[in-house]
Design a protein around this motif. Structure first.
Motif, PDB file in Angstrom:
ATOM      1  N   UNK A 136       0.849  -1.209   0.000  1.00  0.00           N
ATOM      2  CA  UNK A 136       0.000   0.000   0.000  1.00  0.00           C
ATOM      3  C   UNK A 136       0.880   1.255   0.000  1.00  0.00           C
ATOM      4  N   UNK A 137       0.478   2.262  -0.763  1.00  0.00           N
ATOM      5  CA  UNK A 137       1.281   3.485  -0.849  1.00  0.00           C
ATOM      6  C   UNK A 137       1.099   4.354   0.404  1.00  0.00           C
ATOM      7  N   UNK A 138       2.200   4.832   0.937  1.00  0.00           N
ATOM      8  CA  UNK A 138       2.160   5.651   2.160  1.00  0.00           C
ATOM      9  C   UNK A 138       2.813   6.993   1.882  1.00  0.00           C
ATOM     10  N   UNK A 139       2.478   7.996   2.683  1.00  0.00           N
ATOM     11  CA  UNK A 139       3.189   9.269   2.611  1.00  0.00           C
ATOM     12  C   UNK A 139       4.198   9.287   3.753  1.00  0.00           C
ATOM     13  N   UNK A 140       5.474   9.428   3.389  1.00  0.00           N
ATOM     14  CA  UNK A 140       6.564   9.254   4.361  1.00  0.00           C
ATOM     15  C   UNK A 140       7.407  10.528   4.407  1.00  0.00           C
ATOM     16  N   UNK A 141       7.591  11.084   5.600  1.00  0.00           N
ATOM     17  CA  UNK A 141       8.464  12.249   5.778  1.00  0.00           C
ATOM     18  C   UNK A 141       9.709  11.783   6.534  1.00  0.00           C
ATOM     19  N   UNK A 142      10.873  12.118   6.001  1.00  0.00           N
ATOM     20  CA  UNK A 142      12.138  11.772   6.658  1.00  0.00           C
ATOM     21  C   UNK A 142      12.890  13.066   6.935  1.00  0.00           C
ATOM     22  N   UNK A 143      13.350  13.236   8.174  1.00  0.00           N
ATOM     23  CA  UNK A 143      14.123  14.442   8.510  1.00  0.00           C
ATOM     24  C   UNK A 143      15.560  14.043   8.828  1.00  0.00           C
ATOM     25  N   UNK A 144      16.507  14.767   8.242  1.00  0.00           N
ATOM     26  CA  UNK A 144      17.911  14.531   8.591  1.00  0.00           C
ATOM     27  C   UNK A 144      18.531  15.831   9.062  1.00  0.00           C
ATOM     28  N   UNK A 145      19.354  15.724  10.122  1.00  0.00           N
ATOM     29  CA  UNK A 145      19.949  16.917  10.725  1.00  0.00           C
ATOM     30  C   UNK A 145      21.378  17.147  10.261  1.00  0.00           C
ATOM     31  N   UNK A 146      21.863  18.347  10.544  1.00  0.00           N
ATOM     32  CA  UNK A 146      23.217  18.737  10.142  1.00  0.00           C
ATOM     33  C   UNK A 146      24.261  17.780  10.711  1.00  0.00           C
ATOM     34  N   UNK A 147      24.063  17.318  11.955  1.00  0.00           N
ATOM     35  CA  UNK A 147      25.067  16.456  12.588  1.00  0.00           C
ATOM     36  C   UNK A 147      25.230  15.138  11.842  1.00  0.00           C
ATOM     37  N   UNK A 148      24.153  14.685  11.166  1.00  0.00           N
ATOM     38  CA  UNK A 148      24.258  13.444  10.399  1.00  0.00           C
ATOM     39  C   UNK A 148      24.771  13.702   8.988  1.00  0.00           C
ATOM     40  N   UNK A 149      24.509  14.886   8.469  1.00  0.00           N
ATOM     41  CA  UNK A 149      24.873  15.197   7.075  1.00  0.00           C
ATOM     42  C   UNK A 149      26.320  15.634   6.912  1.00  0.00           C
ATOM     43  N   UNK A 150      26.912  16.077   8.016  1.00  0.00           N
ATOM     44  CA  UNK A 150      28.277  16.607   7.914  1.00  0.00           C
ATOM     45  C   UNK A 150      29.179  15.923   8.946  1.00  0.00           C
ATOM     46  N   UNK A 151      30.478  15.965   8.673  1.00  0.00           N
ATOM     47  CA  UNK A 151      31.439  15.426   9.636  1.00  0.00           C
ATOM     48  C   UNK A 151      31.573  16.429  10.781  1.00  0.00           C
ATOM     49  N   UNK A 154       5.452  19.675  11.431  1.00  0.00           N
ATOM     50  CA  UNK A 154       4.416  20.488  10.777  1.00  0.00           C
ATOM     51  C   UNK A 154       4.226  20.065   9.325  1.00  0.00           C
ATOM     52  N   UNK A 155       5.324  19.727   8.652  1.00  0.00           N
ATOM     53  CA  UNK A 155       5.226  19.271   7.260  1.00  0.00           C
ATOM     54  C   UNK A 155       4.489  17.930   7.211  1.00  0.00           C
ATOM     55  N   UNK A 156       4.797  17.042   8.167  1.00  0.00           N
ATOM     56  CA  UNK A 156       4.134  15.735   8.200  1.00  0.00           C
ATOM     57  C   UNK A 156       2.621  15.915   8.353  1.00  0.00           C
ATOM     58  N   UNK A 157       2.240  16.898   9.183  1.00  0.00           N
ATOM     59  CA  UNK A 157       0.812  17.156   9.352  1.00  0.00           C
ATOM     60  C   UNK A 157       0.221  17.774   8.077  1.00  0.00           C
ATOM     61  N   UNK A 158       0.964  18.690   7.467  1.00  0.00           N
ATOM     62  CA  UNK A 158       0.485  19.346   6.236  1.00  0.00           C
ATOM     63  C   UNK A 158       0.212  18.329   5.128  1.00  0.00           C
ATOM     64  N   UNK A 159       1.111  17.368   4.957  1.00  0.00           N
ATOM     65  CA  UNK A 159       0.946  16.409   3.849  1.00  0.00           C
ATOM     66  C   UNK A 159       0.186  15.151   4.285  1.00  0.00           C
ATOM     67  N   UNK A 160      -0.334  15.166   5.506  1.00  0.00           N
ATOM     68  CA  UNK A 160      -1.098  14.041   6.068  1.00  0.00           C
ATOM     69  C   UNK A 160      -0.291  12.739   5.975  1.00  0.00           C
ATOM     70  N   UNK A 161       0.958  12.815   6.479  1.00  0.00           N
ATOM     71  CA  UNK A 161       1.876  11.680   6.373  1.00  0.00           C
ATOM     72  C   UNK A 161       1.462  10.536   7.283  1.00  0.00           C
ATOM     73  N   UNK A 162       1.761   9.307   6.854  1.00  0.00           N
ATOM     74  CA  UNK A 162       1.547   8.154   7.724  1.00  0.00           C
ATOM     75  C   UNK A 162       2.761   7.949   8.618  1.00  0.00           C
ATOM     76  N   UNK A 163       3.930   8.397   8.157  1.00  0.00           N
ATOM     77  CA  UNK A 163       5.164   8.172   8.914  1.00  0.00           C
ATOM     78  C   UNK A 163       6.030   9.415   8.912  1.00  0.00           C
ATOM     79  N   UNK A 177       8.647   2.346  -4.913  1.00  0.00           N
ATOM     80  CA  UNK A 177       7.591   1.436  -4.456  1.00  0.00           C
ATOM     81  C   UNK A 177       6.273   2.178  -4.316  1.00  0.00           C
ATOM     82  N   UNK A 178       6.145   3.304  -5.029  1.00  0.00           N
ATOM     83  CA  UNK A 178       4.886   4.061  -5.110  1.00  0.00           C
ATOM     84  C   UNK A 178       4.536   4.829  -3.843  1.00  0.00           C
ATOM     85  N   UNK A 179       5.497   4.985  -2.919  1.00  0.00           N
ATOM     86  CA  UNK A 179       5.221   5.836  -1.753  1.00  0.00           C
ATOM     87  C   UNK A 179       5.416   7.296  -2.137  1.00  0.00           C
ATOM     88  N   UNK A 180       4.795   8.176  -1.378  1.00  0.00           N
ATOM     89  CA  UNK A 180       5.007   9.615  -1.552  1.00  0.00           C
ATOM     90  C   UNK A 180       6.029  10.014  -0.487  1.00  0.00           C
TER      91      UNK A 180
END
Ligand code: GLU
Length: 212
Positions: free
Chosen positions: A1-16, A154-163, A40-43
């Motif tokens: 089933x297709x889900x709407x998924x929001x993933x957040x990554x922070x500066x500490x993970x993106x940079x050394x 707030x973005x997860x709520x805006x796009x009605x995310x499942x995750x 896999x057809x997720x948003x």
């Protein structure tokens, strides 16, 4: 089933942490995973910090700038650089992306909220992965979300995310900052959401990020 998924990554993970340069293998893995979820057809929506950290590295600054105006200017340098890197990696996998920069005002005003909602829906219908950050260059203290953890919620709520997944360099939620308090306890399940306010931390995740 297709889900709407929001993933957040922070500066500490993106940079050394020490050098502030990009953690390329982390970004490559993130890009592969998000593209796979999309295929896999997720948003899929990515909320990415890093504008200030990448801007500092690009300009050769050794410390995060202190004044708001300096951070705004450095973010303008870093945001473009960050998107360039994402676009290079996602293009390798033929995955279109889009830059979305928001301020708190965009989600507080009904008309602007609906505009943002409609834009996200169109982008997701087009199969793009929106990459969201705070519009640091224009966001002053009054307009700020605070940190990208709040923005991603707030973005997860805006796009009605499942995750909503928060990727950080700390492996779970603790009763206190485990780097400072050795007997900090991991919290597996938060039953009473009001208690979260008590574990909020003021410390920074790294020299470059806000710590969320
Ligand atoms: N918007 C900031 C940046 O891109 C980060 C905010 C945060 O880390 O929570 O540098």
């Amino acid at each position: 089933m297709s889900e709407t998924i929001v993933v957040k990554i922070g500066t500490s993970s993106l940079t050394h942490p020490e050098r502030g340069t990009l953690a390329l293998s982390t970004i490559a893995t993130l890009v592969e995973v998000l593209t796979d979820l999309r295929q896999r057809e997720n948003r899929v929506i990515l909320v990415s910090s890093g504008a200030v950290g990448v801007g500092c590295a690009r300009l050769g600054l050794t410390n995060r700038p202190r004044t708001i105006a300096q951070r705004q200017a450095v973010a303008a340098v870093g945001q473009g650089r960050l998107m360039r890197v994402y676009d290079d990696w996602f293009t390798q996998l033929q995955q279109p992306i889009a830059q979305v920069l928001l301020t708190r005002g965009d989600l507080e005003d009904r008309e602007r909220y609906l505009n943002a909602y409609n834009t996200f829906q169109e982008l997701l219908d087009l199969g793009a992965i929106p990459i969201v950050n705070e519009n640091d260059t224009v966001a002053t203290d009054e307009l700020k979300f605070g940190d990208n953890d709040s923005l991603s919620a707030l973005v997860a709520s805006l796009v009605e995310a499942s995750w909503l997944f928060l990727l950080t360099d700390v492996d779970r939620l603790y009763s206190a900052d485990p780097r400072l308090v050795p007997d900090a306890q991991p919290i597996i399940l938060v039953k009473d959401l009001d208690r979260l306010a008590e574990v909020e931390t003021e410390t920074k995740g790294s020299q470059w990020g806000t710590g969320g």
